[in-house]
Design an enzyme around this catalytic site. Structure first.
Site, PDB file in Angstrom:
ATOM      1  N   THR A 292     -34.302  33.636 -34.145  1.00 17.07           N
ATOM      2  CA  THR A 292     -32.999  33.054 -33.831  1.00 17.07           C
ATOM      3  C   THR A 292     -33.036  32.221 -32.556  1.00 17.07           C
ATOM      4  O   THR A 292     -32.480  31.118 -32.506  1.00 17.07           O
ATOM      5  CB  THR A 292     -31.959  34.177 -33.707  1.00 17.07           C
ATOM      6  OG1 THR A 292     -32.497  35.219 -32.882  1.00 17.07           O
ATOM      7  CG2 THR A 292     -31.644  34.765 -35.075  1.00 17.07           C
ATOM      8  N   PHE A 419     -23.265  34.989 -33.396  1.00 13.46           N
ATOM      9  CA  PHE A 419     -23.897  36.234 -32.963  1.00 13.46           C
ATOM     10  C   PHE A 419     -23.422  37.438 -33.773  1.00 13.46           C
ATOM     11  O   PHE A 419     -23.595  38.582 -33.350  1.00 13.46           O
ATOM     12  CB  PHE A 419     -23.634  36.470 -31.476  1.00 13.46           C
ATOM     13  CG  PHE A 419     -24.390  35.535 -30.584  1.00 13.46           C
ATOM     14  CD1 PHE A 419     -25.728  35.759 -30.281  1.00 13.46           C
ATOM     15  CD2 PHE A 419     -23.788  34.408 -30.056  1.00 13.46           C
ATOM     16  CE1 PHE A 419     -26.438  34.897 -29.464  1.00 13.46           C
ATOM     17  CE2 PHE A 419     -24.485  33.533 -29.239  1.00 13.46           C
ATOM     18  CZ  PHE A 419     -25.818  33.780 -28.942  1.00 13.46           C
ATOM     19  N   CYS A 426     -24.641  40.935 -32.223  1.00 12.22           N
ATOM     20  CA  CYS A 426     -25.964  40.897 -31.590  1.00 12.22           C
ATOM     21  C   CYS A 426     -25.946  41.551 -30.216  1.00 12.22           C
ATOM     22  O   CYS A 426     -25.291  41.061 -29.293  1.00 12.22           O
ATOM     23  CB  CYS A 426     -26.426  39.448 -31.471  1.00 12.22           C
ATOM     24  SG  CYS A 426     -27.995  39.250 -30.613  1.00 12.22           S
TER      25      CYS A 426
END
Length: 1090
Positions: A292, A419, A426
């Protein structure tokens, strides 16, 4: 960040079917594509890039749709309206399925793969939250800086001509940073050619995890893949276990994530994390973070390189906040524009493009769509985060300003979700944010970047996340630094001045080329190849004027770095007032220079290319560059030269300026070490005849395949054709874009050249050149390939060309005739577009070597055609609609055949050609809010091409059940049944309600309500057009210059009458024209051609 993709393809659930209740009042059936028995919608999905299919289906079906796959279904939501509701954790819950479920084979109940009810998730989450707090992340800065320094030094030592594999190097950065900061382990990715076994195993493990849910054969069929899969898992776990046990045997005072996991206590249960859970999460961090973060950085640099103004602002912020000194952790909170760049990048190109949830019970979405308990739901972030209801009509555009703190904090809830969501969001976001901010700041502080291929447009590679595919850039050290100086700067040290002497940048494009003479730098900005060809002309001529080319490159390579003490020639074009793709960063830089002495010592001259159709911005860019350089203290060597490519005299104008202005000015300024010899018949390329065969292709085009090529017009009418092509797999397009085609000269023209030089048809030639040439050198190629594919045989002869022919003429009368043509009669050559080949055929006594002939000709250039299809029809295919140019030659010698159109017309199904998609202006696409923004399109002849794509796209949306704002198409041609292009298709789409067509017939106006030309049809519909304009309609025009001017006149008169009617005031022609120009590329867009 959480890993989700491509779980969307493989979420298992109980198969659902439309309930009888869905037909009841108040419940709207969820749209879905037509399906196949047993297979459902499997064929709708692009297996290589599934995201492309899901976005296309969202474009067609709107904010929600359902897909049925064998044994399962999935509902996809793509608007903020829907996604906001799906983020409600009281109603919807994340359940790891598909690829995430398979990843559990390697990491079990790690943070991102655990079920919410699994105790290890709660323990790990609570133990690790403090480790990701602000102070802990600040403490990791030095190690992040160390790995970022390794990346910067690698790029510095590569040199400015080395193409950087962007995604690969950022992946190494993210992996090495995570490993060092989380567990004190070094992969040393930048010091070895091969990846560490752990990293290789992880890559294969993730790939196979994504493929396993989509298997269709019995398990035994995959026994080899499974054996490799579990060996990879063993490698991952063994490495992580070794790191864990080493730390336990030798405790450290490092305050990293491993320390937190070993020493942390869950405040809720009082438990420590088990060794197995620690191993699971060590691997999880590497999996979740490396893909990511590297994706974010790769997409960010792509967007910055495509948007020079944003690039300049970001770099300017770094220069202001950090300066030239070392970067510290305190700087990380003082870079708001870079933060906005990252937010905007994640809005447009979030590496995790969807989030998956399931309903806790049967429920209604948006009060109308029935979804069922445990039915997989996908939040399609790629579409939701460009919802025009939130981000406006420019939602698809990269604009970091919308993501500065103030507007960002005003966004609606759940409008930005890269996120993840809620309690399963996250946990490593602060870590990734600091790592990415540092990397961007360090790289912009010390390098300038350019695209390796300036024509590159974003192509996606999809695995568990998305990244740019084939994205390469080049890095040049700023401030004239060498790698040694950079190393000292990054370490916070000053290199003694005496130590700098003798240092040079290895591989630098700025190093003086071999050969005698004074150095000269030649820079160009070019989209179609014209300015590049002109720049190469200067390079070719330099040696005979006593100069040696030290650099021949695109303008962007000189961003912030113009050489001093030598002449710099700049050749650039202007496209609708905008710089060429490979000059945009340079132009942004010179526009931003405020110091009036910054460029003292730079000596320059500019030649500009433009087209008279863009009267308001004619030559804007070359004139701007010329004036801004002077304002910044640079010295202008000679007056700017200008040419109009619309008149076809660019090469002749350039050579005249070269001979009369440029070279004399350089001789006066610098003197000359050689005689200014005119180009003699013996100057050119060395050519030898051989027999082997090879081929060389341009880098910015790739192979496409012809599927269909048919004639649209009746016999006896000027030929207009329709061609369908298969795009290269990495290409994608939008309705309204262009297709660039690299053509081949007409066969009859090549035959003429072969005859004139007495070349047998099996002749091969090998070209050798001591100077700059765009022709393939030191390799044997068929003569007809060189003449057909590499040079413009039909280019009008220049004065210099004709002078060289006169010198080579053996017959005195022909010599005098050619001299006259080169001087007082040259206007005849220009007006009749007489080529060098025409003159060679007419004046048979000219004894011209083949090499000299080739050096006279510019290289073959691409031609752009409007795409006449929509990706909603077929994302992998495009169609072209084009006129075939074939008319008596103005020179009086035979027939003039259009190079590109005749080439395209000659192709048959199965043939291949070299093409690439080129985006049109951002304004020349259908509006984002198709439900509320009316559309008015005006075209004549093959100008219909982009609007066929628009109509096809709207027809696909209507067929999917969407309600659209009105669309009017005004189309002009000669008469029905003759050249009324796509009449049946348009009639079908009109019956479907996708578009309303109004025609004008120049031969049969009585069949079009008296409308002879398209502007007449526009005028006849004044009331309707005015009403749609008041409702916010966007107007598009495509056709000849006359069409564009005609439409402008009609619309301006309409507005004048409307102002008189509604406001009771007169509007002058000047006011109306100013008003019209002010709306360009906001309320209207044009694509005008001759």
């Amino acid at each position: 960040m959480p890993i989700e993709w491509p779980a969307i393809l493989s979420l298992s659930s109980t198969s659902t079917s439309t309930s009888p209740s869905e037909t009841m009042s108040g419940i709207t059936p969820i749209p879905e594509p037509p399906g196949l028995p047993f297979l459902g919608h499997v064929t709708e999905i692009d297996r290589e890039v599934p995201l492309r299919s899901f976005v296309s289906l969202a474009d067609k079906y709107g904010e929600i749709y359902r897909l049925r796959l064998p044994g399962r279904s999935i509902v996809v939501g793509s608007s903020h309206h829907i996604v906001d509701e799906l983020c409600d954790e009281k109603r919807f819950i994340k359940v790891p399925k598909g690829a995430l479920h398979e990843i559990r084979n390697g990491v079990h109940d790690g943070l991102f793969t655990a079920h919410i009810e699994e105790p290890n998730w709660g323990i790990a989450h609570r133990v690790l939250m403090p480790a990701f707090g602000p102070m802990s992340i600040r403490g990791m800065f030095d190690e992040m800086h160390e790995i970022a320094t390794q990346l910067a030094m690698k790029w510095a030592r590569y040199g400015p001509q080395h193409p950087i594999e962007v995604s690969d190097d950022f992946t190494r950065l993210a992996l090495d940073t995570l490993a060092l900061c989380s567990m004190g382990y070094r992969f040393n990715s930048y010091y070895t050619a091969d990846l560490h076994p752990f990293l290789a195993a992880m890559g294969d493990f993730l790939t196979e995890s994504g493929q396993r849910p989509n298997r269709t054969m019995p398990t035994w069929f995959y026994r080899n893949e499974d054996a490799k899969y579990f060996r990879d898992i063993e490698t991952l776990r063994k490495t992580a276990d070794e790191v864990l046990q080493e730390r336990k045997r030798n405790p450290s005072d490092r305050k990293d994530l491993l320390h937190a996991m070993l020493s942390g206590v869950d405040p809720k249960t009082g438990q420590h994390m088990s060794d197995t859970s620690i191993t699971d999460n060590l691997i999880t961090f590497l999996i979740a973070g490396h893909e990511t973060t590297s994706g974010l950085l790769s997409f960010a640099f792509y967007e910055l390189l495509k948007h020079p103004e944003a690039y300049r602002k970001a770099q300017q912020e770094v220069d202001t906040v950090i300066g030239k000194g070392p970067i510290t952790v305190e700087h990380m909170s003082k870079l708001p524009y870079i933060v906005a760049v990252m937010r905007e990048t994640l809005r447009l190109d979030a590496p995790i493009s969807q989030i998956s949830v399931t309903p806790k019970e049967d429920t209604l979405l948006a009060g109308q769509y029935q979804v069922y308990k445990d039915e997989p739901m996908a939040l399609l972030l790629k579409k939701m985060q460009v919802d025009p209801a939130v981000y406006g009509d420019d939602a698809e555009e990269f604009k970091p300003e919308r993501m500065l703190d103030e507007p960002f904090n005003k966004l609606p809830k759940n409008a930005w979700k890269p996120f993840g969501n809620g309690m399963r969001g996250c946990i490593g976001r602060p870590f990734a944010w600091q790592e990415a901010t540092l990397a961007i700041a360090m790289l912009l502080q010390n390098f300038n970047f350019v695209l390796d291929d300036p024509s590159y447009n974003l192509s996606i590679k999809q695995t568990l996340t998305i990244k740019p595919k084939g994205f390469r850039m080049k890095a040049t050290l700023r401030d004239g630094m060498t790698p040694s100086q950079l190393e000292h700067r990054l370490a916070g040290k000053e290199l003694p001045t005496e130590a700098l002497r003798g240092l040079s940048l290895n591989g630098s494009a700025e190093s003086t080329a071999n050969g005698s003479g004074k150095p000269i730098t030649i820079l160009y900005g070019s989209n179609s190849g014209t300015c590049e060809s002109l720049a190469q002309r200067v390079a070719t001529d330099a040696s005979r004027h006593g100069f040696s080319v030290s650099k021949l490159d695109i303008l962007d390579t000189a961003n912030g770095n113009l050489p001093k003490g030598q002449p710099v020639i700049i050749v650039t074009a202007s496209y609708e007032g905008q710089p060429p793709d490979n000059a945009a960063h340079f132009v942004s830089w010179v526009e931003s220079i405020e110091n009036k002495t910054e460029l003292e010592g730079v000596e320059y001259v500019v030649f500009g290319v433009g087209h008279h159709d863009w009267a308001q911005t004619f030559h804007r860019i070359p004139k701007l560059v010329d004036s801004k350089l002077a304002e910044a203290g640079a010295t202008r060597i000679a007056d700017i030269g200008l040419t109009d490519v619309g008149k076809g005299d660019a090469f002749a104008d350039f050579e005249t300026w070269e001979d009369d202005v440029f070279w004399p000015a350089l001789k006066k300024q610098y003197g000359s070490s050689k005689a200014d010899n005119e180009l003699s018949p013996n100057v050119g390329l060395k050519v030898s005849i051989t027999s082997p065969r090879t081929s060389t292709l341009r880098q910015d085009v790739t192979e496409g395949l012809v599927l269909e090529n048919r004639t649209l017009t009746a016999e006896g009418e000027p030929v207009k054709k329709h061609m369908e092509l298969v795009l290269p797999s990495e290409e994608s397009y939008r309705a309204g874009d262009y297709l660039a085609v690299l053509p081949i000269n007409p066969k009859q023209t090549v035959e003429r050249a072969m005859r004139r030089f007495h070349l047998p048809w099996d002749a091969h030639i090998t070209i050798g050149s001591d100077g700059v040439t765009s022709l393939p050198t030191n390799t044997s190629l068929p003569a007809d390939s060189i003449l057909g594919a590499y040079v413009e045989l039909g280019q009008p002869a220049t004065r210099r060309n004709i002078t060289a022919l006169a010198e080579a003429a053996q017959n005195p009368e022909e010599k005098e005739a050619l001299k006259k043509l080169a001087n007082e009669s040259y206007d005849e050559v220009s007006a009749k577009r007489i080529s060098v080949l025409d003159l060679l055929e007419k004046y048979g006594s000219v004894d011209l070597p083949l090499g000299t002939f080739l050096v006279m000709l510019p290289p073959m250039r691409v031609r752009q055609y409007s795409i006449s299809s929509s990706p909603l029809w077929n994302a992998g295919h495009v169609t072209l609609t084009f006129s075939v140019l074939e008319a008596p030659s103005r020179s009086g010698q035979g027939v003039h055949v259009g190079v590109a159109s005749s080439y395209l017309a000659s192709l048959a199904p199965g043939d291949k050609l070299h093409i690439s998609v080129r985006p049109s202006h951002a304004a020349f696409h259908l509006p984002q809010d198709v439900a509320n923004t009316p559309v008015i399109c005006v075209a004549a002849g093959t100008g219909l091409a982009p609007f066929r794509g628009f109509a096809q796209e709207r027809a696909a949306m209507v067929a999917a059940g969407r309600t659209l704002a009105p669309a009017l198409l005004f189309f002009g041609c000669r008469e029905p049944g003759k050249d009324d292009l796509y009449a049946d298709e348009l009639a079908e789409w009109e019956r479907a309600g996708a578009i309303t067509v109004r025609r004008a017939y120049s031969r049969k106006p009585e069949l079009a309500g008296g409308c002879r030309y398209v502007q007449d049809a526009l005028r006849a519909a004044e009331d309707e057009v005015t009403r749609l304009w008041r409702e916010g309609a966007k107007l598009y025009v495509c056709g000849s210059r006359a069409v564009g001017e005609g439409v402008k006149d009609v619309v301006v008169q309409m507005i004048r009458r409307e102002a008189q009617r509604t406001e009771g005031r007169e509007v002058s022609d000047e006011e109306a024209a100013k008003w019209w120009e002010g709306l360009r590329n906001t309320r209207y867009a044009t694509d005008v051609f001759d």
